[in-house]
Design a protein around this motif. Sequence first.
Motif, PDB file in Angstrom:
ATOM      1  N   PRO A   1      30.454  26.818   4.915  1.00 46.16           N
ATOM      2  CA  PRO A   1      29.160  26.444   5.507  1.00 46.16           C
ATOM      3  C   PRO A   1      28.293  25.598   4.581  1.00 46.16           C
ATOM      4  O   PRO A   1      27.546  24.744   5.043  1.00 46.16           O
ATOM      5  CB  PRO A   1      28.500  27.793   5.823  1.00 46.16           C
ATOM      6  N   GLU A   2      28.370  25.825   3.294  1.00 45.68           N
ATOM      7  CA  GLU A   2      27.547  25.061   2.348  1.00 45.68           C
ATOM      8  C   GLU A   2      27.943  23.584   2.348  1.00 45.68           C
ATOM      9  O   GLU A   2      27.130  22.717   2.039  1.00 45.68           O
ATOM     10  CB  GLU A   2      27.688  25.643   0.937  1.00 45.68           C
ATOM     11  N   GLU A   3      29.215  23.297   2.675  1.00 43.34           N
ATOM     12  CA  GLU A   3      29.697  21.914   2.687  1.00 43.34           C
ATOM     13  C   GLU A   3      29.867  21.384   4.110  1.00 43.34           C
ATOM     14  O   GLU A   3      30.230  20.214   4.308  1.00 43.34           O
ATOM     15  CB  GLU A   3      31.034  21.827   1.945  1.00 43.34           C
ATOM     16  N   ASN A   4      29.643  22.271   5.096  1.00 44.22           N
ATOM     17  CA  ASN A   4      29.725  21.894   6.512  1.00 44.22           C
ATOM     18  C   ASN A   4      31.106  21.339   6.878  1.00 44.22           C
ATOM     19  O   ASN A   4      31.223  20.336   7.584  1.00 44.22           O
ATOM     20  CB  ASN A   4      28.635  20.874   6.864  1.00 44.22           C
ATOM     21  N   ILE A   5      32.158  21.980   6.376  1.00 42.87           N
ATOM     22  CA  ILE A   5      33.526  21.565   6.729  1.00 42.87           C
ATOM     23  C   ILE A   5      34.374  22.792   7.010  1.00 42.87           C
ATOM     24  O   ILE A   5      34.095  23.896   6.530  1.00 42.87           O
ATOM     25  CB  ILE A   5      34.201  20.721   5.616  1.00 42.87           C
ATOM     26  N   THR A   6      35.435  22.582   7.811  1.00 40.95           N
ATOM     27  CA  THR A   6      36.432  23.622   8.071  1.00 40.95           C
ATOM     28  C   THR A   6      37.798  23.074   7.688  1.00 40.95           C
ATOM     29  O   THR A   6      38.182  21.977   8.118  1.00 40.95           O
ATOM     30  CB  THR A   6      36.430  24.032   9.556  1.00 40.95           C
ATOM     31  N   LEU A   7      38.546  23.818   6.875  1.00 41.09           N
ATOM     32  CA  LEU A   7      39.822  23.356   6.345  1.00 41.09           C
ATOM     33  C   LEU A   7      40.969  24.194   6.889  1.00 41.09           C
ATOM     34  O   LEU A   7      40.840  25.417   7.026  1.00 41.09           O
ATOM     35  CB  LEU A   7      39.837  23.453   4.815  1.00 41.09           C
ATOM     36  N   LEU A   8      42.085  23.531   7.210  1.00 43.93           N
ATOM     37  CA  LEU A   8      43.312  24.248   7.547  1.00 43.93           C
ATOM     38  C   LEU A   8      44.008  24.608   6.245  1.00 43.93           C
ATOM     39  O   LEU A   8      44.306  23.732   5.423  1.00 43.93           O
ATOM     40  CB  LEU A   8      44.229  23.390   8.412  1.00 43.93           C
ATOM     41  N   CYS A   9      44.292  25.887   6.050  1.00 45.53           N
ATOM     42  CA  CYS A   9      44.928  26.332   4.806  1.00 45.53           C
ATOM     43  C   CYS A   9      46.386  25.867   4.743  1.00 45.53           C
ATOM     44  O   CYS A   9      47.032  25.670   5.782  1.00 45.53           O
ATOM     45  CB  CYS A   9      44.891  27.851   4.705  1.00 45.53           C
TER      46      CYS A   9
END
Length: 500
Positions: free
Chosen positions: A462-470
């Motif tokens: 949330p702090e970087e406003n991104i969602t990553l696929l592991c």
Amino acid sequence: CMVYQEQVMQIVRDLAGYSYGRSDLVRRAMAKKKKDVMTKERALFVHGSEKEGIPGAVSRGVPAEVAEQIFDEMSSFASYAFNKPHAACYAVVALRTGYLKCHYPAEFMAALMNSFSGNSGKIAGYIYYCRQKDIPILPPDINRSMGKFTVAQKGKRSGILFGMGSIKNVGEKAIESIVRERERGGPFADIFDFCRRMAGEDVNKRAVESLIKAGCFDHLGAKRVQCMAVFESAMDAQLNQKKQNVSGQVSFFDLGQSGESMRTEETYPPMQEYPLKEKLLQEKEVTGIYCSAHPLDEYTEEMNRLTFNTTALMDILEGPGGGIGEDGKKVVMGGMVVESHAKATKKGAMMGFMTLEDHAGQIECLLFPKVYERFGRQINEDEAVLVSGRLSIREDEDPKLLVDTIEPLKGSASAPDTRTDAQRAKDAREKVFLRMKRSQMGPIQALLADLQGPIPVYINLPEENITLLCPREMWVRSSEEALETLSAFLPEQDMKVVTK
């Protein structure tokens, strides 16, 4: 019916009164698609020009619409036509090579590979073709190989023997010395015999190391790892003995010893052979290709299901317009990642570049920032992957694949899937989402290491406003088990299972 370019020249002379020289200018303009010249010549062909001394087809009794139609036919024909001597030479070459390929396939393919010496991509493609056509490819042999690819017998069949000239660090003089000594003193018995006879004869340690890695000594009864362990000391001992013989520095105690007893001990240390993958990588390192096998062999069944590969790409590029019409085509292809790197765009985002190689060739793949963010961690060199994306085909550029997704390629050696159909369907729909700070990713990865499975895990920062696929090693076998394991580390509201 137009067959050769010269007939275009004849038509414009007979129908419109062109001179021989002017008719050749029309032929060249048509062949090179010079639109401005063609527009001018159309008017001259149909209506002529008193100033330029061209009567024109209309003044010679040809209706204007018929003349226009004939000019259009000439234009479309000339864009792919040859002149007669060119076409005749091509026909002769095509007939001869077709005959040789049919009746002498091994000899023909060996000659073809020699003509592309130094182009590992082309040679890899030809080797793949030979294996498909059941033409044996024999790895290099210190007692049989010459400088170039040659034809050798494997049982009752003719195969292609790999040449030593394609091995790095093995120069022409070294090959000549090896062949000369082989013819003079007979076949080499082992690596010790080779070092004894060849040390100081244009064959240095780097050349011997490359010969071992390429598999040249595989037929002499020792493992590659054993040859690598002894060759340096064997060469040093032989060079020292030669120096002593030249300078006459033989001690009193040496006088009573035979030449055999003066040699260093010629025994191999007991060692475990290199793993197959490492042997193949060594072959690739010194020859540019895989000689004895290919890392993708275990994935053959899966790759045969795919409709696209580098061979299909070459067919596209050799088609009309150099394949420009296939630009943007969606494809799925499998292969090995042989090279990869990333760089920042002008906006500061990272994008990825990788080279994907299958049995027959290579293609460069581009991962734009959003795709690289999702799949960048799955790019590991020397790993087999399945890539989907769109072709990018431009004039004067090598073709590229613009990547949409990447996933591991499953081989025949993959672990069996023991899940029930219902469980498999459920797992295919599930995704695990975790919300955390970047500093928490390391501990989370450690917790998930023992839960590996098919269910994707996404991490929201949330702090970087991104969602990553592991990466795949962080995917889990059970969403319930994953949430239970992480419950002591993350609050319940930061963990979610989504089923679609």
